[in-house]
Design an enzyme around this catalytic site. Sequence first.
Site, PDB file in Angstrom:
ATOM      1  N   LYS A 222      31.902  53.977  22.407  1.00  0.00           N
ATOM      2  CA  LYS A 222      30.797  53.782  21.632  1.00  0.00           C
ATOM      3  C   LYS A 222      30.447  54.826  20.531  1.00  0.00           C
ATOM      4  CE  LYS A 222      27.210  55.625  23.078  1.00  0.00           C
ATOM      5  NZ  LYS A 222      25.955  56.468  23.350  1.00  0.00           N
TER       6      LYS A 222
ATOM      7  N   LEU B 247      19.061  57.299  27.194  1.00  0.00           N
ATOM      8  CA  LEU B 247      19.805  56.171  27.651  1.00  0.00           C
ATOM      9  C   LEU B 247      21.256  55.981  27.135  1.00  0.00           C
ATOM     10  CD1 LEU B 247      16.481  53.719  27.331  1.00  0.00           C
ATOM     11  CD2 LEU B 247      17.357  55.187  29.454  1.00  0.00           C
ATOM     12  N   PRO B 248      21.965  54.983  27.715  1.00  0.00           N
ATOM     13  CA  PRO B 248      23.289  54.745  27.052  1.00  0.00           C
ATOM     14  C   PRO B 248      23.418  54.495  25.788  1.00  0.00           C
ATOM     15  CG  PRO B 248      23.123  53.588  29.320  1.00  0.00           C
ATOM     16  CD  PRO B 248      21.612  53.949  28.642  1.00  0.00           C
TER      17      PRO B 248
ATOM     18  N   LYS C  92      25.458  64.247  14.872  1.00  0.00           N
ATOM     19  CA  LYS C  92      25.950  64.092  16.427  1.00  0.00           C
ATOM     20  C   LYS C  92      27.131  63.244  16.139  1.00  0.00           C
ATOM     21  CE  LYS C  92      26.180  63.277  20.721  1.00  0.00           C
ATOM     22  NZ  LYS C  92      26.918  64.334  21.602  1.00  0.00           N
TER      23      LYS C  92
ATOM     24  N   THR D 287      22.345  58.944  22.234  1.00  0.00           N
ATOM     25  CA  THR D 287      23.287  59.024  21.042  1.00  0.00           C
ATOM     26  C   THR D 287      23.224  57.517  20.666  1.00  0.00           C
ATOM     27  OG1 THR D 287      24.755  60.627  21.748  1.00  0.00           O
ATOM     28  CG2 THR D 287      25.597  59.456  19.967  1.00  0.00           C
TER      29      THR D 287
HETATM   30  P1  NAD Z   1      24.407  57.437  32.152  1.00  0.00           P
HETATM   31  O1  NAD Z   1      24.940  56.108  32.134  1.00  0.00           O
HETATM   32  O2  NAD Z   1      24.892  58.502  33.191  1.00  0.00           O
HETATM   33  O3  NAD Z   1      22.861  57.405  32.407  1.00  0.00           O
HETATM   34  C1  NAD Z   1      22.002  56.406  31.831  1.00  0.00           C
HETATM   35  C2  NAD Z   1      20.771  56.242  32.726  1.00  0.00           C
HETATM   36  O4  NAD Z   1      19.983  55.262  31.974  1.00  0.00           O
HETATM   37  C3  NAD Z   1      21.159  55.557  34.081  1.00  0.00           C
HETATM   38  O5  NAD Z   1      20.717  56.098  35.177  1.00  0.00           O
HETATM   39  C4  NAD Z   1      20.642  54.132  33.648  1.00  0.00           C
HETATM   40  O6  NAD Z   1      20.071  53.555  35.138  1.00  0.00           O
HETATM   41  C5  NAD Z   1      19.373  54.492  33.080  1.00  0.00           C
HETATM   42  N1  NAD Z   1      18.878  53.186  32.349  1.00  0.00           N
HETATM   43  C6  NAD Z   1      19.405  52.095  31.444  1.00  0.00           C
HETATM   44  N2  NAD Z   1      18.644  51.335  31.060  1.00  0.00           N
HETATM   45  C7  NAD Z   1      17.428  51.836  31.152  1.00  0.00           C
HETATM   46  C8  NAD Z   1      16.240  51.630  31.062  1.00  0.00           C
HETATM   47  N3  NAD Z   1      15.898  50.215  30.493  1.00  0.00           N
HETATM   48  N4  NAD Z   1      15.201  52.020  31.928  1.00  0.00           N
HETATM   49  C9  NAD Z   1      15.284  52.910  32.637  1.00  0.00           C
HETATM   50  N5  NAD Z   1      16.469  53.647  32.616  1.00  0.00           N
HETATM   51  C10 NAD Z   1      17.659  52.990  32.484  1.00  0.00           C
HETATM   52  O7  NAD Z   1      24.332  58.271  30.686  1.00  0.00           O
HETATM   53  P2  NAD Z   1      24.549  59.780  30.293  1.00  0.00           P
HETATM   54  O8  NAD Z   1      25.995  60.417  30.515  1.00  0.00           O
HETATM   55  O9  NAD Z   1      23.349  60.349  30.846  1.00  0.00           O
HETATM   56  O10 NAD Z   1      24.314  59.510  28.670  1.00  0.00           O
HETATM   57  C11 NAD Z   1      23.193  59.367  28.186  1.00  0.00           C
HETATM   58  C12 NAD Z   1      23.095  59.468  26.779  1.00  0.00           C
HETATM   59  O11 NAD Z   1      23.530  60.769  26.375  1.00  0.00           O
HETATM   60  C13 NAD Z   1      24.272  58.298  25.868  1.00  0.00           C
HETATM   61  O12 NAD Z   1      23.885  57.848  24.679  1.00  0.00           O
HETATM   62  C14 NAD Z   1      25.455  59.453  25.846  1.00  0.00           C
HETATM   63  O13 NAD Z   1      26.300  58.837  24.694  1.00  0.00           O
HETATM   64  C15 NAD Z   1      24.705  60.654  25.557  1.00  0.00           C
HETATM   65  N6  NAD Z   1      25.554  61.987  25.782  1.00  0.00           N
HETATM   66  C16 NAD Z   1      26.287  62.003  27.031  1.00  0.00           C
HETATM   67  C17 NAD Z   1      26.794  63.352  27.187  1.00  0.00           C
HETATM   68  C18 NAD Z   1      27.666  63.376  28.535  1.00  0.00           C
HETATM   69  O14 NAD Z   1      28.445  64.264  28.722  1.00  0.00           O
HETATM   70  N7  NAD Z   1      27.642  62.590  29.500  1.00  0.00           N
HETATM   71  C19 NAD Z   1      26.814  64.251  26.418  1.00  0.00           C
HETATM   72  C20 NAD Z   1      26.224  64.120  25.311  1.00  0.00           C
HETATM   73  C21 NAD Z   1      25.543  62.962  24.856  1.00  0.00           C
END
Ligand code: NAD
EC number: 1.1.1.31
Length: 302
Positions: A251, A65-66, A176, A101
């Site tokens: 963030k 999740l975010p 991380k 994260t």
């Molecule tokens: P994103 O915003 O694409 O996806 C988050 C998902 O969570 C969305 O589909 C949203 O609908 C869902 N969501 C939110 N609240 C929810 C709930 N209560 N129940 C069910 N679903 C819910 O984000 P992302 O890019 O996939 O990143 C996710 C995590 O990974 C973050 O913490 C980010 O910092 C970390 N991260 C991202 C990357 C990257 O390159 N995108 C790389 C490493 C780490």
Amino acid sequence: MTAIAFIGLGNMGGPMATNLVKAGHKVTVFDLSAEALAQLEQAGAQVAATAADAVAGADIVMSMLPADKHVLGLYFGYEGDTDAGVAAHIKKGALVVDSSTISAETARDIAQRLKQQDIRFVDAPVSGGVAGAAAGTLTFICGGEAADIEEARPLLECMGKAVFTAGDHGAGQVAKICNNMLLAVLMSGTAEALKLGRDHGLDPKVLSEIMLQSSGRNWTLEVYNPCPDVMPGVPASNDYNGGFLVDLMLKDLGLALATAEQSGSATPMGKAAQDLYQAHSEQGFGSKDFSSIYKWFEQGNN
Ligand code: NAD
């Protein structure tokens, strides 16, 4: 067969859950987005109607999740919400692996609260980006009990190529955010150097090649060049769509600087990157990939 629940099917969670399905696991998924659910259903996952339904009966629950508030909200209920969260629906003895994260403090808090319900927890944030999630080559950086991390390992290896143990609960998150603070500095510095060269008539492709074979070599030049049309298949060559959003990087920089404050550590480079990304977000780039910081330099912000 291990029953797996996977919550959060965004840019990262979507391809990660897909790789678990491809590896032959039984995966029940949930996301707030119907589109994300439809994609996973097509990939062969079981779609649950609610997060509580998804975790019921699962041996391992994964979440992606975010930010802190979403993870806390999922497991223990959102502030002001009457729903207590899914922790109440997870079976005793199950293992929760959160790859979002979030702050180390929140990870430790979650571990403690779940332990009171006889549920085990591992913080397992990832590095490797969207391409790594799709290719199954992520790096997992884990914090928790060694035996729990070992139990999760075969699952994590379906989605990644490396599984590290950083230490106890929260240690995965500290490692991380150290990595991501460095990444923000490297991305900003690489964009700055490429723009400087361009301003003096250099071809960014040629300059990138020179720096790749010189001491400025770094991950952004290798696989994530921020200058448009230098490298195919990266967000910079797709109007900075997809990838890792500027606001998610912001963030992570906030988490890094808050962690530095707790220990009194000096982080002037992290602070400079945070100021830069903050200004960039305020100029309307919050939902673009973090390599779009190149645009900040291009727009004559000096
Ligand atoms: P994103 O915003 O694409 O996806 C988050 C998902 O969570 C969305 O589909 C949203 O609908 C869902 N969501 C939110 N609240 C929810 C709930 N209560 N129940 C069910 N679903 C819910 O984000 P992302 O890019 O996939 O990143 C996710 C995590 O990974 C973050 O913490 C980010 O910092 C970390 N991260 C991202 C990357 C990257 O390159 N995108 C790389 C490493 C780490």
